[in-house]
Scaffold this motif. Structure first.
Motif, PDB file in Angstrom:
ATOM      1  N   VAL A 181       0.857  -1.183   0.000  1.00  0.00           N
ATOM      2  CA  VAL A 181       0.000   0.000   0.000  1.00  0.00           C
ATOM      3  C   VAL A 181       0.895   1.235   0.000  1.00  0.00           C
ATOM      4  N   VAL A 182       0.794   2.049  -1.035  1.00  0.00           N
ATOM      5  CA  VAL A 182       1.604   3.265  -1.133  1.00  0.00           C
ATOM      6  C   VAL A 182       0.729   4.466  -0.803  1.00  0.00           C
ATOM      7  N   ASP A 183       1.157   5.228   0.198  1.00  0.00           N
ATOM      8  CA  ASP A 183       0.448   6.439   0.604  1.00  0.00           C
ATOM      9  C   ASP A 183       1.453   7.570   0.705  1.00  0.00           C
ATOM     10  N   LYS A 237      -3.281 -11.362   2.277  1.00  0.00           N
ATOM     11  CA  LYS A 237      -2.377 -12.273   2.979  1.00  0.00           C
ATOM     12  C   LYS A 237      -1.348 -11.509   3.794  1.00  0.00           C
ATOM     13  N   GLU A 238      -0.769 -10.454   3.215  1.00  0.00           N
ATOM     14  CA  GLU A 238       0.174  -9.567   3.888  1.00  0.00           C
ATOM     15  C   GLU A 238      -0.140  -8.136   3.482  1.00  0.00           C
ATOM     16  N   VAL A 239       0.172  -7.200   4.373  1.00  0.00           N
ATOM     17  CA  VAL A 239      -0.022  -5.787   4.075  1.00  0.00           C
ATOM     18  C   VAL A 239       1.265  -5.045   4.424  1.00  0.00           C
ATOM     19  N   HIS A 240       1.875  -4.427   3.421  1.00  0.00           N
ATOM     20  CA  HIS A 240       3.123  -3.691   3.599  1.00  0.00           C
ATOM     21  C   HIS A 240       2.885  -2.225   3.248  1.00  0.00           C
ATOM     22  N   LEU A 241       3.106  -1.341   4.210  1.00  0.00           N
ATOM     23  CA  LEU A 241       2.895   0.086   3.988  1.00  0.00           C
ATOM     24  C   LEU A 241       4.195   0.737   3.524  1.00  0.00           C
ATOM     25  N   ARG A 242       4.105   1.534   2.476  1.00  0.00           N
ATOM     26  CA  ARG A 242       5.243   2.299   1.992  1.00  0.00           C
ATOM     27  C   ARG A 242       4.791   3.751   1.822  1.00  0.00           C
ATOM     28  N   ILE A 243       5.514   4.657   2.486  1.00  0.00           N
ATOM     29  CA  ILE A 243       5.099   6.052   2.584  1.00  0.00           C
ATOM     30  C   ILE A 243       6.091   6.919   1.813  1.00  0.00           C
ATOM     31  N   LEU A 302       6.657  -1.629   7.386  1.00  0.00           N
ATOM     32  CA  LEU A 302       6.466  -0.204   7.116  1.00  0.00           C
ATOM     33  C   LEU A 302       7.773   0.380   6.629  1.00  0.00           C
ATOM     34  N   GLY A 303       7.701   1.172   5.586  1.00  0.00           N
ATOM     35  CA  GLY A 303       8.884   1.866   5.082  1.00  0.00           C
ATOM     36  C   GLY A 303       8.546   3.294   4.717  1.00  0.00           C
ATOM     37  N   TYR A 304       9.377   4.221   5.203  1.00  0.00           N
ATOM     38  CA  TYR A 304       9.222   5.641   4.891  1.00  0.00           C
ATOM     39  C   TYR A 304      10.314   6.096   3.924  1.00  0.00           C
ATOM     40  N   GLN A 305       9.998   7.125   3.144  1.00  0.00           N
ATOM     41  CA  GLN A 305      11.004   7.835   2.371  1.00  0.00           C
ATOM     42  C   GLN A 305      11.946   8.568   3.326  1.00  0.00           C
ATOM     43  N   SER A 306      13.221   8.644   2.977  1.00  0.00           N
ATOM     44  CA  SER A 306      14.152   9.461   3.751  1.00  0.00           C
ATOM     45  C   SER A 306      14.060  10.913   3.286  1.00  0.00           C
ATOM     46  N   ILE A 307      14.512  11.833   4.139  1.00  0.00           N
ATOM     47  CA  ILE A 307      14.537  13.242   3.728  1.00  0.00           C
ATOM     48  C   ILE A 307      15.448  13.410   2.517  1.00  0.00           C
TER      49      ILE A 307
END
Length: 216
Positions: free
Chosen positions: A102-104, A126-132, A172-177
Motif C-alpha cells: 500500500v503506497v500512501d 495475505k500480507e499488508v506492507h505500507l510504503r510512505i 512499514l517503510g518511509y522515504q528518507s529526507i
C-alpha cells in the motif's frame, strides 16, 4: 500534498515528482509482494512509480468515495475513524490471498492508516506492507496544516516497527529526507520542518500566540 497532479510547482510537474518519489521509495524500501495499490488520490502517482521501479503489478485495490473530504483534518478521532469507513472501499478480488504493498503519501495520526489496513485484512489480504512516499512526520506544522502538537503525531512517539504493529501492517517503510529532496530540481526551496524540525523562521512567538488564542 494538496496539489493537483497536473500542477507545476517550482517548475516541476507534481505527477512526475510524485512518481519519482515512488521510484526512490521502491529502491530504498523494497519488499516482496504480489500487487501494489495506492491510497487514492494523492498516493496514485507514487504507487505508479513504486510499481514501475519494483516490477510489482499495480492495481486498483481501493475505490474512493469522492464526496468525503480529508479525514486527517476532521475535528475529532470519532469523525476521522467513521470518515475512513465511508471514504474507501476495498476491491476484494484484487487483494484476496495476496501480499499487498500500500503506497500512501503520509501518516499523521495513524487513524486512517490503521483502518485502511484493517479493511484489507477483512478483504482477505495475505500480507499488508505500507510504503510512505514522504519521511516520518515528527514535528508540528505552524504554517496552515492541521497537526499542531507532537503528541498527535504517531511517528514522534514510536519507531517504525512499533508503528507497523500499531497499524496492523506486516512492514512499514518511509522515504528518507535525502531521498525526498533528491527528486526535486530545487530542494532548497522546500520547507522540511515537519520532518527535520528545522523551521524556516523563528516560531517561538507564533507558538505562544497560538496557545494564548486557544486559552481565550
Amino acid at each position: 500534498y494538496f496539489a493537483r497532479p497536473d500542477s507545476v510547482i517550482f517548475g516541476q510537474n507534481v505527477h512526475m515528482v510524485r512518481m519519482a518519489l515512488g521510484r526512490r521509495l521502491a529502491q530504498d524500501c523494497p519488499v516482496d509482494a504480489d500487487v501494489v495499490i495506492a491510497v487514492p488520490d494523492s498516493g496514485n502517482s507514487s504507487a505508479l512509480g513504486f510499481s514501475l521501479e519494483s516490477g510489482i503489478p499495480l492495481d486498483h485495490g481501493y475505490i474512493r468515495n469522492h464526496y468525503i473530504g480529508r479525514t486527517f483534518i476532521m475535528p475529532t478521532q470519532e469523525n476521522r475513524s467513521s470518515g475512513v469507513e465511508i471514504k474507501l472501499n476495498v476491491v476484494k478480488e484484487v487483494v484476496r490471498g495476496k501480499r499487498v504493498v500500500v503506497v500512501d503519501d503520509s501518516i499523521i495520526r495513524g487513524t486512517t492508516s490503521k483502518n485502511r489496513v484493517r479493511l484489507l485484512r477483512q478483504a482477505g489480504a495475505k500480507e499488508v506492507h505500507l510504503r510512505i512516499s514522504c519521511p516520518p512526520t515528527l514535528n508540528p506544522c505552524y504554517f496552515g496544516i492541521d497537526f499542531p502538537t507532537t503528541t498527535e503525531l504517531i511517528a514522534a512517539g514510536k519507531n517504525w516497527d512499533e508503528i507497523a504493529a500499531h497499524l496492523g501492517a506486516d512492514s512499514l517503510g518511509y522515504q528518507s529526507i535525502e531521498g525526498m529532496l533528491s527528486c526535486m530540481d530545487k530542494p532548497e526551496g522546500y520547507c522540511t520542518a515537519c520532518f527535520s524540525g528545522k523551521y524556516p523562521v523563528e516560531i517561538e512567538d507564533r507558538m505562544e500566540n497560538k496557545f494564548d488564542m486557544e486559552r481565550c
